[in-house]
Scaffold this motif. Structure first.
Motif, PDB file in Angstrom:
ATOM      1  N   ARG A 155       0.846  -1.197   0.000  1.00 20.38           N
ATOM      2  CA  ARG A 155       0.000   0.000   0.000  1.00 20.38           C
ATOM      3  C   ARG A 155       0.881   1.245   0.000  1.00 20.38           C
ATOM      4  NH1 ARG A 155      -5.508  -0.634   1.673  1.00 20.38           N
ATOM      5  NH2 ARG A 155      -5.979  -2.746   2.409  1.00 20.38           N
ATOM      6  N   PRO A 208      -9.171   6.224  -0.627  1.00 18.75           N
ATOM      7  CA  PRO A 208      -8.475   5.465  -1.663  1.00 18.75           C
ATOM      8  C   PRO A 208      -8.568   6.103  -3.038  1.00 18.75           C
ATOM      9  CG  PRO A 208     -10.509   4.362  -1.030  1.00 18.75           C
ATOM     10  CD  PRO A 208     -10.312   5.480  -0.060  1.00 18.75           C
ATOM     11  N   SER A 209      -7.511   5.911  -3.818  1.00 20.71           N
ATOM     12  CA  SER A 209      -7.491   6.354  -5.209  1.00 20.71           C
ATOM     13  C   SER A 209      -8.539   5.604  -6.012  1.00 20.71           C
ATOM     14  CB  SER A 209      -6.099   6.097  -5.800  1.00 20.71           C
ATOM     15  OG  SER A 209      -6.122   6.137  -7.206  1.00 20.71           O
ATOM     16  N   GLN A 210      -9.133   6.302  -6.984  1.00 18.65           N
ATOM     17  CA  GLN A 210     -10.083   5.648  -7.872  1.00 18.65           C
ATOM     18  C   GLN A 210      -9.399   4.706  -8.858  1.00 18.65           C
ATOM     19  OE1 GLN A 210     -13.302   8.602  -9.240  1.00 18.65           O
ATOM     20  NE2 GLN A 210     -11.608   9.924  -8.565  1.00 18.65           N
ATOM     21  N   ASP A 236      -6.418   2.947  -8.114  1.00 20.01           N
ATOM     22  CA  ASP A 236      -5.833   1.809  -7.416  1.00 20.01           C
ATOM     23  C   ASP A 236      -6.117   1.994  -5.931  1.00 20.01           C
ATOM     24  OD1 ASP A 236      -4.242  -0.112  -6.191  1.00 20.01           O
ATOM     25  OD2 ASP A 236      -2.646   0.054  -7.684  1.00 20.01           O
ATOM     26  N   SER A 237      -6.999   1.182  -5.393  1.00 17.20           N
ATOM     27  CA  SER A 237      -7.433   1.354  -4.005  1.00 17.20           C
ATOM     28  C   SER A 237      -6.317   1.086  -3.007  1.00 17.20           C
ATOM     29  CB  SER A 237      -8.624   0.438  -3.705  1.00 17.20           C
ATOM     30  OG  SER A 237      -8.258  -0.928  -3.872  1.00 17.20           O
ATOM     31  N   ARG A 238      -5.199   0.539  -3.479  1.00 15.72           N
ATOM     32  CA  ARG A 238      -4.051   0.336  -2.585  1.00 15.72           C
ATOM     33  C   ARG A 238      -3.301   1.637  -2.333  1.00 15.72           C
ATOM     34  NH1 ARG A 238      -1.472  -4.325  -6.221  1.00 15.72           N
ATOM     35  NH2 ARG A 238      -1.926  -2.647  -7.704  1.00 15.72           N
ATOM     36  N   ILE A 273      -3.726   5.392  -1.037  1.00 17.79           N
ATOM     37  CA  ILE A 273      -4.657   6.166  -0.215  1.00 17.79           C
ATOM     38  C   ILE A 273      -4.222   7.627  -0.217  1.00 17.79           C
ATOM     39  CG2 ILE A 273      -5.652   6.464   2.085  1.00 17.79           C
ATOM     40  CD1 ILE A 273      -5.049   3.493   2.566  1.00 17.79           C
ATOM     41  N   ASN A 281      -8.881   3.282   7.309  1.00 18.62           N
ATOM     42  CA  ASN A 281      -9.098   2.840   5.932  1.00 18.62           C
ATOM     43  C   ASN A 281      -8.317   1.563   5.652  1.00 18.62           C
ATOM     44  OD1 ASN A 281      -8.711   2.799   2.912  1.00 18.62           O
ATOM     45  ND2 ASN A 281      -9.990   4.623   3.075  1.00 18.62           N
ATOM     46  N   ASP A 306     -16.486   8.879   2.723  1.00 25.18           N
ATOM     47  CA  ASP A 306     -16.686   8.929   1.269  1.00 25.18           C
ATOM     48  C   ASP A 306     -16.827  10.367   0.770  1.00 25.18           C
ATOM     49  OD1 ASP A 306     -16.569   6.186   1.170  1.00 25.18           O
ATOM     50  OD2 ASP A 306     -18.730   5.890   1.041  1.00 25.18           O
ATOM     51  N   ASN A 339     -13.466  11.737  -0.522  1.00 26.65           N
ATOM     52  CA  ASN A 339     -12.774  11.038  -1.585  1.00 26.65           C
ATOM     53  C   ASN A 339     -12.629  11.932  -2.820  1.00 26.65           C
ATOM     54  OD1 ASN A 339     -12.517   9.005  -3.963  1.00 26.65           O
ATOM     55  ND2 ASN A 339     -12.177   7.778  -2.122  1.00 26.65           N
TER      56      ASN A 339
END
Length: 415
Positions: A249, A366-368, A370-372, A374, A397, A407, A410
């Motif tokens: 991550r 999290p990034s849209q 790549d959710s890994r 943040i 998270n 959310d 984000n």
């Protein structure tokens, strides 16, 4: 290239990055903090040194419309735009102006207030392991002083907004201001005390002391991230010196440089550079006992360690590449001298790059792409204030326990 595998890499060694790394460490994660310079060497060094748990009023608000000519055309204003950068700033400015409505300003104030409520609870567990950091905190409150009746009357809507959001404040007349800060005698018509606010005697020293557990772990790595790449087995961080880090991550907390790194993953986030300035005077004594803001001039005067006084603030929209603007330094210096009758020379001046998004609300989550990855950036004037709670939310998270309301913060809100 030399590839090193890590569980979590936090990019950025300012207040936000340090707090994120510390919260993740508390959860038992193996963390590396990646920073090209010394810790807290950018915005976390030169800010107003104030934990402003009251600062829920976004800069993007309806008053911008009436002040627009002055903002665009006057250099004698607390908010200026570099004309040479206007074409590249225009997309961001249009988004910003879209937030300057009553309904949007109210919503953004509520979102800021939700984070600000946890200013101190977000820091408290980190301070338990850093007594030297705690020793740099002064709990004297913060003072807004209005120099004109027009300014005080114009502040009534903000006072009412803070009251509606449960923010503690005490409205004072001129005598009340002078009783707290004799140096302000005859200089204000009234103001507001925020009794729960506090300030730091040495901002960079505070962050570096807070990071002591990371230093003891050998978790601080000198390097500048240049590119992020998603791989099946993790995220690669390519650094400017040619090395590559691999991580399960990544926490992106690189301040004003965060959007460029997010863009390497293909994510476009409207983050611009709000350039802030400060001047310092070595007075050898304390003229003030708490941060004091002559509100119409839009800067704070903060007493620091060893008899230093820092005046920090104003807004200049420009580029990361632009040099220091001497007119901004003069703007602050001349007004501080007028307010406090200071003869001492300026001992230090500074320019820092604040990361600012159009709605003035941080990007956390999290990034849209790549959710890994943040996000933890875009805190504008509130990086020091919101570092603790941001780190706490990032750790939640990673645990999969982030509150549903997160959310709202984000980057997807800009789509």
């Amino acid at each position: 290239m030399n590839a090193t595998r890590n569980e979590i890499v936090v990019i950025g060694g300012g207040a936000i990055g340090v707090a994120c790394a510390l919260w993740l460490r508390r959860d038992g994660h193996q963390v590396i903090l990646l920073e090209p310079e010394e810790l807290a060497g950018q915005c976390s060094y030169g800010n107003a040194s104030t934990l402003a748990e009251y600062a829920c009023t976004p800069i993007a608000n309806p008053s911008v419309w009436s002040n627009l000519p002055n903002l665009l055309f006057s250099q004698d204003s607390p908010f200026v735009v570099r004309w040479s950068r206007l074409p590249e700033l225009m997309p961001w400015l249009l988004r910003f102006m879209g937030q300057c409505t009553t309904s949007r300003a109210q919503l953004n104030a509520e979102r800021l207030a939700r984070l600000l409520r946890d200013t101190y609870s977000g820091y408290e567990p980190l301070l338990e392991a850093a007594p030297e950091a705690r020793a740099l905190i002064r709990n004297n409150g913060c003072l807004y002083a209005y120099t004109t009746e027009r300014g005080l009357q114009g502040a009534q809507a903000d006072i009412a907004l803070r009251r509606s959001l449960g923010i503690e404040q005490e409205v004072l007349d001129s005598a009340g201001i002078e009783a707290l800060e004799p140096a302000m005698t005859g200089l204000s018509v009234g103001g507001v005390l925020f009794p729960r606010s506090c300030h730091l005697r040495d901002t960079q020293g505070f962050i570096q002391a807070l990071a002591a557990p990371l230093r003891a772990d050998g978790a601080i790595l000198r390097g500048k991230a240049r590119r992020l790449t998603s791989r099946n087995d993790g995220v690669e961080i390519q650094c400017e010196d040619g090395t590559t880090l691999k991580a399960d991550r990544v926490v992106l907390a690189a301040g004003a440089w965060s959007a460029k790194l997010a863009a390497t993953l293909g994510e476009r986030i409207p983050l611009e550079t709000e350039r802030g300035y400060h001047v310092e005077f070595e007075l050898g004594r304390e003229l003030l006992t708490r941060p004091t803001c002559p509100v119409e001039s839009a800067f704070y005067m903060t007493p620091l360690a060893n008899g230093r006084l820092r005046a920090a603030g104003t807004v200049e929209l420009g580029s990361l590449r632009d040099p220091l603007n001497p007119a901004r330094i003069r703007y602050i210096e001349e007004r501080v001298r007028k307010v406090l009758n200071i003869d001492a020379p300026v001992s230090h001046s500074w320019l820092g790059m604040r990361p600012t998004v159009p709605d003035c609300v941080p990007v956390i989550g999290p990034s849209q792409r790549d959710s890994r990855v943040i996000h933890a950036f875009g805190h504008q004037h509130l990086g020091i204030t919101l570092a603790g709670i941001t780190g706490q939310l990032v750790a939640a998270n990673v645990r999969g326990q982030a509150p549903e309301w997160l959310d709202d913060y984000n980057a997807s809100r800009f789509n």
